[in-house]
Design a protein around this motif. Structure first.
Motif, mmCIF file in Angstrom:
data_model
loop_
_atom_site.group_PDB
_atom_site.id
_atom_site.type_symbol
_atom_site.label_atom_id
_atom_site.label_comp_id
_atom_site.label_asym_id
_atom_site.label_seq_id
_atom_site.Cartn_x
_atom_site.Cartn_y
_atom_site.Cartn_z
ATOM 1 N N HIS A 112 0.859 -1.184 0.000
ATOM 2 C CA HIS A 112 0.000 0.000 0.000
ATOM 3 C C HIS A 112 0.894 1.232 0.000
ATOM 4 C CE1 HIS A 112 -3.464 -2.549 0.792
ATOM 5 N NE2 HIS A 112 -2.779 -3.130 1.779
ATOM 6 N N VAL A 113 0.339 2.318 -0.492
ATOM 7 C CA VAL A 113 1.135 3.526 -0.649
ATOM 8 C C VAL A 113 0.660 4.568 0.366
ATOM 9 C CG1 VAL A 113 -0.389 4.329 -2.520
ATOM 10 C CG2 VAL A 113 1.880 5.336 -2.249
ATOM 11 N N VAL A 129 -1.354 -0.419 -5.679
ATOM 12 C CA VAL A 129 0.030 -0.472 -6.131
ATOM 13 C C VAL A 129 0.100 -1.482 -7.269
ATOM 14 C CG1 VAL A 129 2.424 -0.957 -5.519
ATOM 15 C CG2 VAL A 129 0.891 0.119 -3.846
ATOM 16 N N VAL A 160 8.576 5.488 -8.501
ATOM 17 C CA VAL A 160 7.140 5.303 -8.671
ATOM 18 C C VAL A 160 6.567 6.452 -9.491
ATOM 19 C CG1 VAL A 160 6.649 6.484 -6.487
ATOM 20 C CG2 VAL A 160 4.943 4.939 -7.462
ATOM 21 N N MET A 178 6.175 2.779 0.934
ATOM 22 C CA MET A 178 5.524 1.513 0.602
ATOM 23 C C MET A 178 6.325 0.355 1.169
ATOM 24 S SD MET A 178 4.096 1.869 -3.325
ATOM 25 C CE MET A 178 5.683 2.197 -4.068
ATOM 26 N N TRP A 183 9.960 5.461 -1.659
ATOM 27 C CA TRP A 183 10.021 5.364 -3.121
ATOM 28 C C TRP A 183 9.962 6.775 -3.712
ATOM 29 C CZ3 TRP A 183 9.403 0.596 -6.084
ATOM 30 C CH2 TRP A 183 9.426 -0.547 -5.275
ATOM 31 N N ALA A 202 -0.395 3.623 -7.791
ATOM 32 C CA ALA A 202 1.028 3.937 -7.768
ATOM 33 C C ALA A 202 1.707 2.881 -8.629
ATOM 34 C CB ALA A 202 1.572 3.910 -6.350
ATOM 35 N N ALA A 209 9.063 -4.234 -8.528
ATOM 36 C CA ALA A 209 7.951 -4.822 -7.784
ATOM 37 C C ALA A 209 8.306 -6.223 -7.301
ATOM 38 C CB ALA A 209 6.703 -4.863 -8.661
#
Length: 395
Positions: A112-113, A129, A160, A178, A183, A202, A209
């Motif tokens: 999650h951002v 994300v 990102v 994150m 990021w 994001a 990733a």
């Protein structure tokens, strides 16, 4: 015994000079006749060009609606569970010949951002994300509001790109937090009408990733652009191509309704252009025929004199056909040029691309020549049938 005399043959250069002499002898009539043809062909070319330019602008607008874009997503297994797409699905789809481009995003459900590292983990704000391939922007028609898109370097590291809604909610921040790591925000997207799910996401590089967020490498949405005429055919094979072992576990979007509207519009434009072109050519042909008939009536003395000096019926016919062809060629060329200029001027005022089909340019000149030959044939035959004594007596 002396052999009979045979008439001299007219060479192509002789015919050209002879036809030109006939037109120069009556320049005003030749100019007015050519002008009539030119106006008709210019009208046809301009109508075709303006309609084609308008159609090109419409196609551009419809293309922005994603008429040729299809999406592939996982369906459900036979047990009712969520399926997954193979990690080779994108590369397999790219091998389909009518596919212009294909790219994918993959949901990173465990990440999650956040704006800062002080926000409780439960307050995700509904922001997703996603891992993104580098060709995403081109395929979905997205653009950047600020910054840059991911590249081969930044896709491997904690960088990102935020969707426009995600950036609006997070604020103007240089970095986001994150999964225990900061990021760097390298870019912000504009609104993406064809893929609105990207607005609140994001986006990180595919490699980053996997390295930092535990991404499993399976795409969750594949975006594919296909040749317009082959969209339905591509849609039929996307499922088996994306997941050959379980094609029934793949969902493929249906083509946009705008594609059907685009094709109907193209068919209507084509019929309209052909009808207008036929009318313009008919008017031009009648003008040429009228000019040549009057020319025969006025030049009976000349015809009689030429026949008396040994010109054959075939040579007289060829002379008048050559004049008709020259008259039509001059009018057709001038008309095509004038029509192109009118199209360019009008398209510029409407901010359209200037599109004049080659068949309209080349076909306009070629058609006028053919029509001119047909239109000048009857007057030429009539001129050839005049007896020398009758022609001289009538003069």
């Amino acid at each position: 015994m002396a052999s009979p005399l045979s008439p001299a043959r007219l060479r192509s250069s002789d015919l050209l000079r002879l036809g030109g002499t006939g037109l120069r002898a009556r320049p005003l009539r030749a100019v007015l006749s050519s002008l009539g043809i030119a106006i008709g062909i210019a009208a046809m070319t301009a109508v075709v060009g303006i309609s084609s330019s308008s159609q090109a602008d419409l196609d551009r607008a419809l293309a922005a609606l994603g008429t040729n874009m299809l999406t592939v997503t996982p369906g459900e297994t036979m047990m009712g569970k969520s399926a997954t797409l193979p990690d080779t699905s994108v590369s397999m789809i790219r091998r389909v010949a009518p596919v212009l481009s294909a790219t994918a995003t993959g949901a990173v459900d465990d990440a999650h951002v956040y704006r800062t590292d002080k926000i409780p983990q439960a307050q995700t704000g509904g922001l997703a994300v996603m891992a993104a391939e580098l060709g995403l922007l081109k395929t979905v028609g997205a653009s950047l509001a600020d910054g840059t898109w991911l590249n081969a370097a930044t896709a491997r590291y904690p960088a990102v790109v935020l969707g426009w809604d995600a950036a609006r909610r997070l604020g103007n921040v240089p970095a986001v937090y994150m999964l225990g790591r900061w990021w760097t925000v390298v870019g912000v997207l504009n609104h993406v009408p064809l893929a609105p799910e990207l607005d609140s996401a994001a986006l990180v590089g595919w490699q980053a990733a996997g390295a930092y967020l535990g991404f499993d490498g399976h795409p969750t949405t594949v975006y594919a652009r296909a040749v317009d005429a082959q969209v339905e055919a591509v849609r039929a094979v996307l499922g088996p191509t994306a997941n050959p072992q379980n094609p029934n576990e793949v969902k493929v979007s249906r083509p946009s309704d705008a594609l059907a509207a685009q094709r109907a519009t193209n068919a209507t434009f084509t019929a309209l252009l052909l009808g207008l072109g036929a009318v313009a050519l008919l008017v031009g042909g009648i003008g040429v025929a009228n000019t040549m008939v009057i020319s025969v009536l006025e030049r009976r003395a000349e015809i009689g004199l030429r026949r008396s000096l040994g010109a054959t019926k075939g040579q007289v016919r060829t002379q008048f056909v050559a004049e008709s062809l020259l008259l039509s060629l001059l009018g057709g060329a001038a008309g095509v040029l004038l029509g192109y200029l009118v199209t360019g001027f009008y398209s510029a005022t409407q901010d359209w691309p200037t599109v004049v089909p080659l068949w309209a340019l080349g076909g306009g000149v070629a058609a006028t020549v053919v029509i001119g030959a047909i239109a000048g044939l009857y007057p030429a035959i009539r001129a050839a049938r005049l007896a020398p004594t009758e022609a001289l007596a009538a003069a």
